[in-house]
Design a protein around this motif. Structure first.
Motif, PDB file in Angstrom:
ATOM      1  N   THR A 187       0.878  -1.171   0.000  1.00 55.05           N
ATOM      2  CA  THR A 187       0.000   0.000   0.000  1.00 55.05           C
ATOM      3  C   THR A 187       0.916   1.222   0.000  1.00 55.05           C
ATOM      4  OG1 THR A 187      -0.124  -0.086   2.427  1.00 55.05           O
ATOM      5  CG2 THR A 187      -1.885  -1.154   1.202  1.00 55.05           C
ATOM      6  N   PRO A 188       1.229   1.732  -1.183  1.00 56.06           N
ATOM      7  CA  PRO A 188       2.275   2.751  -1.294  1.00 56.06           C
ATOM      8  C   PRO A 188       1.884   4.148  -0.836  1.00 56.06           C
ATOM      9  CG  PRO A 188       1.320   2.305  -3.435  1.00 56.06           C
ATOM     10  CD  PRO A 188       0.713   1.302  -2.484  1.00 56.06           C
ATOM     11  N   GLY A 189       0.604   4.375  -0.541  1.00 59.80           N
ATOM     12  CA  GLY A 189       0.176   5.723  -0.213  1.00 59.80           C
ATOM     13  C   GLY A 189       0.032   6.569  -1.469  1.00 59.80           C
ATOM     14  N   PRO A 190      -0.363   7.817  -1.329  1.00 64.96           N
ATOM     15  CA  PRO A 190      -0.571   8.678  -2.498  1.00 64.96           C
ATOM     16  C   PRO A 190       0.733   8.861  -3.266  1.00 64.96           C
ATOM     17  CG  PRO A 190      -0.546   9.989  -0.501  1.00 64.96           C
ATOM     18  CD  PRO A 190      -0.554   8.556  -0.066  1.00 64.96           C
ATOM     19  N   THR A 191       0.732   8.433  -4.503  1.00 65.84           N
ATOM     20  CA  THR A 191       1.964   8.415  -5.292  1.00 65.84           C
ATOM     21  C   THR A 191       1.834   9.334  -6.494  1.00 65.84           C
ATOM     22  OG1 THR A 191       2.293   6.116  -4.604  1.00 65.84           O
ATOM     23  CG2 THR A 191       3.612   6.900  -6.456  1.00 65.84           C
ATOM     24  N   ALA A 192       2.893  10.038  -6.799  1.00 68.18           N
ATOM     25  CA  ALA A 192       2.890  11.046  -7.866  1.00 68.18           C
ATOM     26  C   ALA A 192       2.957  10.389  -9.238  1.00 68.18           C
ATOM     27  CB  ALA A 192       4.047  12.012  -7.671  1.00 68.18           C
ATOM     28  N   THR A 193       1.880   9.702  -9.616  1.00 68.52           N
ATOM     29  CA  THR A 193       1.745   9.118 -10.952  1.00 68.52           C
ATOM     30  C   THR A 193       0.866  10.030 -11.799  1.00 68.52           C
ATOM     31  OG1 THR A 193      -0.224   7.850 -10.327  1.00 68.52           O
ATOM     32  CG2 THR A 193       1.930   6.790 -10.001  1.00 68.52           C
ATOM     33  N   GLU A 194       0.851   9.803 -13.090  1.00 69.27           N
ATOM     34  CA  GLU A 194       0.053  10.650 -13.977  1.00 69.27           C
ATOM     35  C   GLU A 194      -1.430  10.669 -13.607  1.00 69.27           C
ATOM     36  OE1 GLU A 194       0.693   9.897 -18.110  1.00 69.27           O
ATOM     37  OE2 GLU A 194       2.869   9.867 -17.907  1.00 69.27           O
ATOM     38  N   PRO A 195      -2.078   9.507 -13.399  1.00 69.13           N
ATOM     39  CA  PRO A 195      -3.500   9.543 -13.048  1.00 69.13           C
ATOM     40  C   PRO A 195      -3.767  10.264 -11.728  1.00 69.13           C
ATOM     41  CG  PRO A 195      -2.866   7.362 -13.789  1.00 69.13           C
ATOM     42  CD  PRO A 195      -1.603   8.134 -13.608  1.00 69.13           C
ATOM     43  N   MET A 196      -2.902  10.035 -10.729  1.00 67.50           N
ATOM     44  CA  MET A 196      -3.088  10.691  -9.442  1.00 67.50           C
ATOM     45  C   MET A 196      -2.942  12.200  -9.562  1.00 67.50           C
ATOM     46  SD  MET A 196      -3.635  10.729  -6.177  1.00 67.50           S
ATOM     47  CE  MET A 196      -3.428   9.126  -5.419  1.00 67.50           C
ATOM     48  N   LEU A 197      -1.919  12.635 -10.281  1.00 69.13           N
ATOM     49  CA  LEU A 197      -1.707  14.067 -10.446  1.00 69.13           C
ATOM     50  C   LEU A 197      -2.847  14.703 -11.238  1.00 69.13           C
ATOM     51  CD1 LEU A 197       2.142  14.105 -11.128  1.00 69.13           C
ATOM     52  CD2 LEU A 197       0.958  14.758  -9.022  1.00 69.13           C
ATOM     53  N   ALA A 198      -3.389  13.976 -12.211  1.00 72.86           N
ATOM     54  CA  ALA A 198      -4.533  14.483 -12.977  1.00 72.86           C
ATOM     55  C   ALA A 198      -5.753  14.619 -12.076  1.00 72.86           C
ATOM     56  CB  ALA A 198      -4.833  13.562 -14.153  1.00 72.86           C
ATOM     57  N   LEU A 245       2.537  -4.671   2.960  1.00 66.67           N
ATOM     58  CA  LEU A 245       3.660  -3.788   3.305  1.00 66.67           C
ATOM     59  C   LEU A 245       3.204  -2.344   3.202  1.00 66.67           C
ATOM     60  CD1 LEU A 245       6.642  -3.701   4.117  1.00 66.67           C
ATOM     61  CD2 LEU A 245       7.213  -3.637   1.685  1.00 66.67           C
ATOM     62  N   GLN A 246       3.117  -1.711   4.347  1.00 64.72           N
ATOM     63  CA  GLN A 246       2.599  -0.345   4.402  1.00 64.72           C
ATOM     64  C   GLN A 246       3.652   0.661   3.982  1.00 64.72           C
ATOM     65  OE1 GLN A 246       0.659   0.823   8.087  1.00 64.72           O
ATOM     66  NE2 GLN A 246       1.502   2.887   7.921  1.00 64.72           N
ATOM     67  N   GLY A 247       3.267   1.529   3.059  1.00 69.30           N
ATOM     68  CA  GLY A 247       4.130   2.618   2.653  1.00 69.30           C
ATOM     69  C   GLY A 247       3.693   3.907   3.311  1.00 69.30           C
ATOM     70  N   ASN A 248       3.599   4.920   2.534  1.00 71.69           N
ATOM     71  CA  ASN A 248       3.303   6.271   3.018  1.00 71.69           C
ATOM     72  C   ASN A 248       1.790   6.461   3.149  1.00 71.69           C
ATOM     73  OD1 ASN A 248       3.658   8.974   3.681  1.00 71.69           O
ATOM     74  ND2 ASN A 248       3.880   9.621   1.556  1.00 71.69           N
ATOM     75  N   TYR A 249       1.202   5.828   4.161  1.00 72.88           N
ATOM     76  CA  TYR A 249      -0.252   5.850   4.345  1.00 72.88           C
ATOM     77  C   TYR A 249      -0.824   7.257   4.415  1.00 72.88           C
ATOM     78  CZ  TYR A 249      -2.403   1.297   5.361  1.00 72.88           C
ATOM     79  OH  TYR A 249      -2.970   0.065   5.267  1.00 72.88           O
ATOM     80  N   ARG A 250      -2.040   7.376   3.937  1.00 70.22           N
ATOM     81  CA  ARG A 250      -2.782   8.613   4.192  1.00 70.22           C
ATOM     82  C   ARG A 250      -3.396   8.520   5.586  1.00 70.22           C
ATOM     83  NH1 ARG A 250      -3.647  12.517   1.365  1.00 70.22           N
ATOM     84  NH2 ARG A 250      -5.584  13.052   2.402  1.00 70.22           N
ATOM     85  N   VAL A 251      -3.340   9.602   6.308  1.00 68.23           N
ATOM     86  CA  VAL A 251      -3.966   9.645   7.633  1.00 68.23           C
ATOM     87  C   VAL A 251      -5.185  10.537   7.648  1.00 68.23           C
ATOM     88  CG1 VAL A 251      -1.864   9.088   8.875  1.00 68.23           C
ATOM     89  CG2 VAL A 251      -2.348  11.477   8.334  1.00 68.23           C
ATOM     90  N   SER A 252      -5.447  11.206   6.531  1.00 65.72           N
ATOM     91  CA  SER A 252      -6.661  11.989   6.387  1.00 65.72           C
ATOM     92  C   SER A 252      -7.042  12.023   4.923  1.00 65.72           C
ATOM     93  CB  SER A 252      -6.490  13.417   6.918  1.00 65.72           C
ATOM     94  OG  SER A 252      -5.532  14.129   6.149  1.00 65.72           O
ATOM     95  N   SER A 253      -8.334  12.146   4.636  1.00 67.67           N
ATOM     96  CA  SER A 253      -8.811  12.120   3.261  1.00 67.67           C
ATOM     97  C   SER A 253      -9.582  13.395   2.951  1.00 67.67           C
ATOM     98  CB  SER A 253      -9.728  10.908   3.054  1.00 67.67           C
ATOM     99  OG  SER A 253     -10.200  10.872   1.731  1.00 67.67           O
ATOM    100  N   PRO A 254      -9.102  14.208   1.997  1.00 65.84           N
ATOM    101  CA  PRO A 254      -9.774  15.467   1.687  1.00 65.84           C
ATOM    102  C   PRO A 254     -11.116  15.240   1.024  1.00 65.84           C
ATOM    103  CG  PRO A 254      -8.113  15.025   0.044  1.00 65.84           C
ATOM    104  CD  PRO A 254      -7.982  13.941   1.085  1.00 65.84           C
ATOM    105  N   ARG A 255     -11.998  16.187   1.164  1.00 64.43           N
ATOM    106  CA  ARG A 255     -13.304  16.119   0.532  1.00 64.43           C
ATOM    107  C   ARG A 255     -13.415  17.237  -0.483  1.00 64.43           C
ATOM    108  NH1 ARG A 255     -17.782  14.147   4.931  1.00 64.43           N
ATOM    109  NH2 ARG A 255     -16.546  12.417   5.783  1.00 64.43           N
ATOM    110  N   PRO A 256     -13.136  16.940  -1.770  1.00 65.59           N
ATOM    111  CA  PRO A 256     -13.145  17.974  -2.812  1.00 65.59           C
ATOM    112  C   PRO A 256     -14.510  18.645  -2.921  1.00 65.59           C
ATOM    113  CG  PRO A 256     -12.244  15.893  -3.619  1.00 65.59           C
ATOM    114  CD  PRO A 256     -12.826  15.607  -2.296  1.00 65.59           C
TER     115      PRO A 256
END
Length: 256
Positions: A187-198, A245-256
């Motif tokens: 679980t890599p956490g929020p990762t700077a990939t093209e879909p995520m950045l989009a 294997l836990q990576g950079n977990y999110r600890v909060s989730s924004p509400r757009p």
């Protein structure tokens, strides 16, 4: 091309290898001397990754198609065995998400995400198992998500299928331990990939603000995630199976 993890000589399949985590993983494994078969929906992307690997002295071929189709996955595995004689590592990485609250998810959106996120993992694992059993073992690593552990706002379908991936991973680890097969997820956490950045273009504060909600207060880089996969794929992790294997977990989730 030597590597302290002792990856040299292994053969690996990487799906979603044309960009992001898949591309970074393919390049990382290649640096360790792994022979690669790369799959993606976009042939031009995998061709570029394979060319980059070969230019650096590594071995890579491509076999592109839709991971949501069992026939393609079977052909991908068969191609790998035909060329290299074995498959030591499978990295199930391809994924797809559609944002929307649960009440707004259509049947088609639910099924589409299920096919890409969950069905593809099942097809991949099922296809490599006979070969790994015959050769005496192997390592399966699947990219899951923190969303599959604790949910994620407006990603209900994606999160549900990623949670199922974790359960499938743990079940395979239990069922095939005696055959020398290790099965793990990351679980890599929020990762700077093209879909995520989009996707983050529509989130207030963008990548920087979103990253602050992660454990390390920043977004993960694909190259960092690739190191997680490489370790789990290697003999250095010979005692590790059934683990998320836990990576950079999110600890909060924004509400757009």
């Amino acid at each position: 091309m030597t590597d302290p993890l002792g990856l040299a000589g292994k053969t690996a399949i990487v799906t979603g290898a044309g960009s992001g985590i898949g591309r970074a993983t393919a390049l990382r494994l290649a640096r360790g001397g792994v022979r690669l078969v790369l799959g993606d929906l976009r042939p031009e992307r995998t061709a570029a990754v394979a060319a980059e690997i070969r230019a650096a002295g590594g071995e890579a071929v491509t076999h592109d198609g839709d991971v949501a189709e069992d026939a393609y996955i079977r052909a991908l595995v068969a191609t790998t065995v035909d060329i290299y004689g074995r498959v030591d590592v499978l990295h199930n990485n391809a994924a797809f998400s559609i944002a929307g609250r649960v009440g707004d998810i259509t049947d088609d959106e639910w099924r589409t995400q299920q096919r890409v996120v969950l069905d593809s993992v099942f097809y991949g694992i099922r296809a490599v198992l006979p070969h790994m059993i015959a050769q005496g073992g192997g390592s399966i690593v699947t990219t899951s998500s923190g969303a599959g552990v604790g949910g994620e706002y407006r990603l209900g379908a994606y999160a549900a299928h990623k949670a199922a991936v974790i359960n499938l991973t743990q079940t395979v680890a239990m069922e095939y331990a005696e055959e020398g097969i290790r099965c793990n997820a990351i679980t890599p956490g929020p990762t700077a990939t093209e879909p995520m950045l989009a996707w983050l273009e529509n989130v207030p504060g963008g990548p920087e603000q979103f990253g602050r909600g992660a454990l390390l207060r920043r977004m993960s880089r694909p190259e960092e995630v690739a190191e997680m996969v490489a370790w789990l794929a290697s003999d250095a992790a010979s005692l590790i199976s059934g683990v998320v294997l836990q990576g950079n977990y999110r600890v909060s989730s924004p509400r757009p």
